[in-house]
Design a protein around this motif. Structure first.
Motif, PDB file in Angstrom:
ATOM      1  N   GLY A  53       0.570  -3.859  -3.437  1.00 20.41           N
ATOM      2  CA  GLY A  53      -0.668  -4.160  -4.151  1.00 20.41           C
ATOM      3  C   GLY A  53      -1.262  -2.972  -4.888  1.00 20.41           C
ATOM      4  N   GLY A  54      -0.763  -1.773  -4.578  1.00 26.66           N
ATOM      5  CA  GLY A  54      -1.245  -0.586  -5.277  1.00 26.66           C
ATOM      6  C   GLY A  54      -0.918  -0.593  -6.760  1.00 26.66           C
ATOM      7  N   VAL A  55       0.026  -1.438  -7.148  1.00 26.01           N
ATOM      8  CA  VAL A  55       0.427  -1.473  -8.550  1.00 26.01           C
ATOM      9  C   VAL A  55      -0.749  -1.803  -9.463  1.00 26.01           C
ATOM     10  N   LEU A  56      -1.706  -2.615  -8.985  1.00 24.38           N
ATOM     11  CA  LEU A  56      -2.831  -2.989  -9.849  1.00 24.38           C
ATOM     12  C   LEU A  56      -3.817  -1.842 -10.013  1.00 24.38           C
ATOM     13  N   PHE A  57      -4.252  -1.215  -8.902  1.00 23.68           N
ATOM     14  CA  PHE A  57      -5.244  -0.149  -9.094  1.00 23.68           C
ATOM     15  C   PHE A  57      -4.627   1.065  -9.791  1.00 23.68           C
ATOM     16  N   VAL A  58      -3.324   1.277  -9.637  1.00 25.13           N
ATOM     17  CA  VAL A  58      -2.663   2.356 -10.385  1.00 25.13           C
ATOM     18  C   VAL A  58      -2.648   2.021 -11.871  1.00 25.13           C
ATOM     19  N   ALA A  88       5.926   5.385  -9.378  1.00 21.06           N
ATOM     20  CA  ALA A  88       7.331   5.039  -9.604  1.00 21.06           C
ATOM     21  C   ALA A  88       8.174   5.321  -8.362  1.00 21.06           C
ATOM     22  N   ILE A  89       7.955   6.478  -7.736  1.00 16.48           N
ATOM     23  CA  ILE A  89       8.682   6.797  -6.498  1.00 16.48           C
ATOM     24  C   ILE A  89       8.335   5.783  -5.418  1.00 16.48           C
ATOM     25  N   GLY A  90       7.045   5.477  -5.299  1.00 13.97           N
ATOM     26  CA  GLY A  90       6.598   4.523  -4.291  1.00 13.97           C
ATOM     27  C   GLY A  90       7.154   3.133  -4.514  1.00 13.97           C
ATOM     28  N   LEU A  91       7.223   2.725  -5.780  1.00 13.08           N
ATOM     29  CA  LEU A  91       7.760   1.402  -6.093  1.00 13.08           C
ATOM     30  C   LEU A  91       9.226   1.302  -5.685  1.00 13.08           C
ATOM     31  N   ALA A  92       9.981   2.366  -5.964  1.00 11.54           N
ATOM     32  CA  ALA A  92      11.388   2.385  -5.551  1.00 11.54           C
ATOM     33  C   ALA A  92      11.493   2.335  -4.030  1.00 11.54           C
ATOM     34  N   ASP A  93      10.600   3.045  -3.344  1.00 15.20           N
ATOM     35  CA  ASP A  93      10.607   3.046  -1.884  1.00 15.20           C
ATOM     36  C   ASP A  93      10.242   1.668  -1.327  1.00 15.20           C
ATOM     37  N   ASP A  94       9.239   1.028  -1.926  1.00 10.85           N
ATOM     38  CA  ASP A  94       8.833  -0.307  -1.484  1.00 10.85           C
ATOM     39  C   ASP A  94       9.972  -1.310  -1.668  1.00 10.85           C
ATOM     40  N   ARG A  95      10.665  -1.228  -2.788  1.00 14.15           N
ATOM     41  CA  ARG A  95      11.788  -2.136  -3.040  1.00 14.15           C
ATOM     42  C   ARG A  95      12.876  -1.946  -1.991  1.00 14.15           C
ATOM     43  N   SER A  96      13.113  -0.702  -1.625  1.00 14.58           N
ATOM     44  CA  SER A  96      14.125  -0.407  -0.614  1.00 14.58           C
ATOM     45  C   SER A  96      13.713  -0.953   0.749  1.00 14.58           C
ATOM     46  N   LYS A  97      12.408  -0.832   1.087  1.00 15.78           N
ATOM     47  CA  LYS A  97      11.928  -1.302   2.386  1.00 15.78           C
ATOM     48  C   LYS A  97      11.995  -2.819   2.521  1.00 15.78           C
ATOM     49  N   ASN A 156       2.531  12.813   0.917  1.00 18.90           N
ATOM     50  CA  ASN A 156       3.064  12.324   2.188  1.00 18.90           C
ATOM     51  C   ASN A 156       1.964  12.135   3.229  1.00 18.90           C
ATOM     52  N   ALA A 157       0.900  12.928   3.147  1.00 18.32           N
ATOM     53  CA  ALA A 157      -0.219  12.763   4.078  1.00 18.32           C
ATOM     54  C   ALA A 157      -0.935  11.440   3.846  1.00 18.32           C
ATOM     55  N   VAL A 158      -1.168  11.093   2.580  1.00 11.55           N
ATOM     56  CA  VAL A 158      -1.796   9.801   2.273  1.00 11.55           C
ATOM     57  C   VAL A 158      -0.888   8.662   2.733  1.00 11.55           C
ATOM     58  N   ASN A 159       0.407   8.813   2.496  1.00 11.33           N
ATOM     59  CA  ASN A 159       1.364   7.772   2.863  1.00 11.33           C
ATOM     60  C   ASN A 159       1.404   7.553   4.379  1.00 11.33           C
ATOM     61  N   LEU A 160       1.369   8.625   5.160  1.00  7.33           N
ATOM     62  CA  LEU A 160       1.371   8.510   6.620  1.00  7.33           C
ATOM     63  C   LEU A 160       0.099   7.820   7.124  1.00  7.33           C
ATOM     64  N   THR A 161      -1.006   8.063   6.445  1.00  3.61           N
ATOM     65  CA  THR A 161      -2.296   7.507   6.876  1.00  3.61           C
ATOM     66  C   THR A 161      -2.396   6.018   6.577  1.00  3.61           C
ATOM     67  N   ASP A 162      -1.587   5.543   5.634  1.00  2.25           N
ATOM     68  CA  ASP A 162      -1.646   4.141   5.237  1.00  2.25           C
ATOM     69  C   ASP A 162      -0.925   3.276   6.273  1.00  2.25           C
ATOM     70  N   GLY A 163      -1.577   3.101   7.436  1.00  7.20           N
ATOM     71  CA  GLY A 163      -0.959   2.322   8.497  1.00  7.20           C
ATOM     72  C   GLY A 163      -1.874   1.287   9.109  1.00  7.20           C
ATOM     73  N   MET A 164      -3.123   1.255   8.664  1.00  2.39           N
ATOM     74  CA  MET A 164      -4.071   0.269   9.188  1.00  2.39           C
ATOM     75  C   MET A 164      -4.919  -0.284   8.057  1.00  2.39           C
ATOM     76  N   GLY A 217       1.095  -0.408  -0.130  1.00  3.03           N
ATOM     77  CA  GLY A 217       2.478   0.027  -0.143  1.00  3.03           C
ATOM     78  C   GLY A 217       2.605   1.468  -0.588  1.00  3.03           C
ATOM     79  N   ASP A 218       3.839   1.950  -0.599  1.00  3.53           N
ATOM     80  CA  ASP A 218       4.087   3.309  -1.081  1.00  3.53           C
ATOM     81  C   ASP A 218       3.751   3.434  -2.562  1.00  3.53           C
ATOM     82  N   THR A 219       3.812   2.331  -3.287  1.00  9.15           N
ATOM     83  CA  THR A 219       3.445   2.350  -4.707  1.00  9.15           C
ATOM     84  C   THR A 219       2.043   2.905  -4.887  1.00  9.15           C
ATOM     85  N   GLY A 220       1.105   2.453  -4.054  1.00 10.91           N
ATOM     86  CA  GLY A 220      -0.265   2.936  -4.149  1.00 10.91           C
ATOM     87  C   GLY A 220      -0.465   4.271  -3.467  1.00 10.91           C
ATOM     88  N   ALA A 221       0.099   4.440  -2.263  1.00 11.70           N
ATOM     89  CA  ALA A 221      -0.156   5.646  -1.477  1.00 11.70           C
ATOM     90  C   ALA A 221       0.392   6.896  -2.155  1.00 11.70           C
TER      91      ALA A 221
END
Length: 313
Positions: A53-58, A88-97, A156-164, A217-221
């Motif tokens: 969902g981060g794709v929209l605010f980005v 872009a990196i996050g989107l690729a990561d989300d697709r992989s997940k 990576n710190a923002v990405n780790l925090t995105d868990g709740m 998702g990683d796209t936003g984080a």
């Protein structure tokens, strides 16, 4: 200030209207969150919730930045580039997940990619903001590698925090808002991107609050991490990034401490589970209580960073 408020309200309304359509679109794409097996049972039921969902605010923040360029606001470039590259990196990561059993791009591959792609962002932020960094030497050859590491570390710190639900989104609004509104040297274009991002993020939180209807998702984080660090570097307050985003730092440190102690002690743990928000959850805290408590801590640290910046300038 009036223009900032108008920008915030407009981007908030646009995102608020569009998010239901984005959520349905992600459902049609079967972009459901994959939950790791080791996470608590309360998280297993979130499997299948739309992610990315981060794709929209980005996209909204990038568009706001691009619209500022014709007015001569070149200061938008580092943050816009950061949003695009991180997204872009996050989107690729989300697709992989989304592949069955996948954990995303392996760290041994993702980290070098982040370093390489952070380099032009760091260079651009230093060029447009100047090499005068608060409490740091003005040598480019010292600042450039520090800036690259700051971008990758923040991301990576923002990405780790995105868990709740709501946690990373709320902390990001606080950090970005404090950076451009309370700290000195925010350029007009940079501020337009930041305020637009905050407005769209607040709308995202309407749908990401517990129980979340969508995840960034990683796209936003990753996009947030790249942009936040780029803004701090451009403003000359790179050294204050750990204080501006102190909760992000503490979440990351909890993981580092846990892994190091686990390996050194032959399998023992310091925390019940990391990142540390999971330990609080395991001890009976609700997701709303964790999010609100961590937001409060993030606000205090961001205000402290603003105070340090004003005392030092």
């Amino acid at each position: 200030m009036i223009f900032d408020l108008i920008t915030f309200v407009v981007t908030f309304v646009i995102a608020l209207v569009l998010y239901p359509f984005v959520i349905r679109w992600l459902r049609r794409l079967k972009a459901g969150q994959v939950i790791q097996d080791e996470l608590p049972d309360s998280h297993q039921k979130k499997a299948g919730t739309p992610t990315g969902g981060g794709v929209l605010f980005v996209a909204i923040a990038v568009l706001a930045g691009l619209l500022s360029i014709p007015a001569g606001h070149r200061g938008v470039l580092p943050s816009v580039a950061g949003l695009i590259v991180g997204g872009a990196i996050g989107l690729a990561d989300d697709r992989s997940k989304l592949m069955v059993g996948a954990r995303g791009i392996p760290a041994r591959l993702k980290f070098p990619i982040q370093l390489v792609l952070a380099s032009p962002i760091a260079l651009l932020a230093l060029q447009l903001g100047g090499t005068h960094q608060l409490l740091l030497p003005s040598s480019f050859w010292i600042l450039f590698p520090l800036a690259v590491l700051a971008i990758v570390g923040t991301t990576n710190a923002v990405n780790l925090t995105d868990g709740m639900d709501g946690l990373a989104g709320g902390l990001s609004v606080i950090a970005i808002g404090a950076l451009v509104l309370l700290l000195p040297n925010a350029q007009a274009g940079e501020k337009a991107v930041a305020i637009s991002l905050c407005g769209a993020l607040v709308a995202f939180l309407v749908f990401n609050r517990y129980p979340a209807r969508v995840f960034m998702g990683d796209t936003g984080a990753l996009a947030i991490g790249y942009a936040l660090a780029a803004m701090a570097i451009q403003q000359g307050v790179m050294l204050l990034l750990p204080l501006i985003g102190l909760v992000f730092v503490l979440e990351t440190l909890s993981v580092i401490i846990q892994v190091a102690y686990f390996k050194a002690s032959g399998g023992r743990r310091v925390f019940t589970m990391t990142p540390i928000h999971y330990t609080f959850h395991h001890n009976g805290w609700t997701e709303n209580r964790i999010a609100l408590s961590f937001w409060a801590a993030g606000l205090v640290s961001a205000l402290a960073a603003a105070g340090v910046a004003r005392l030092a300038t």
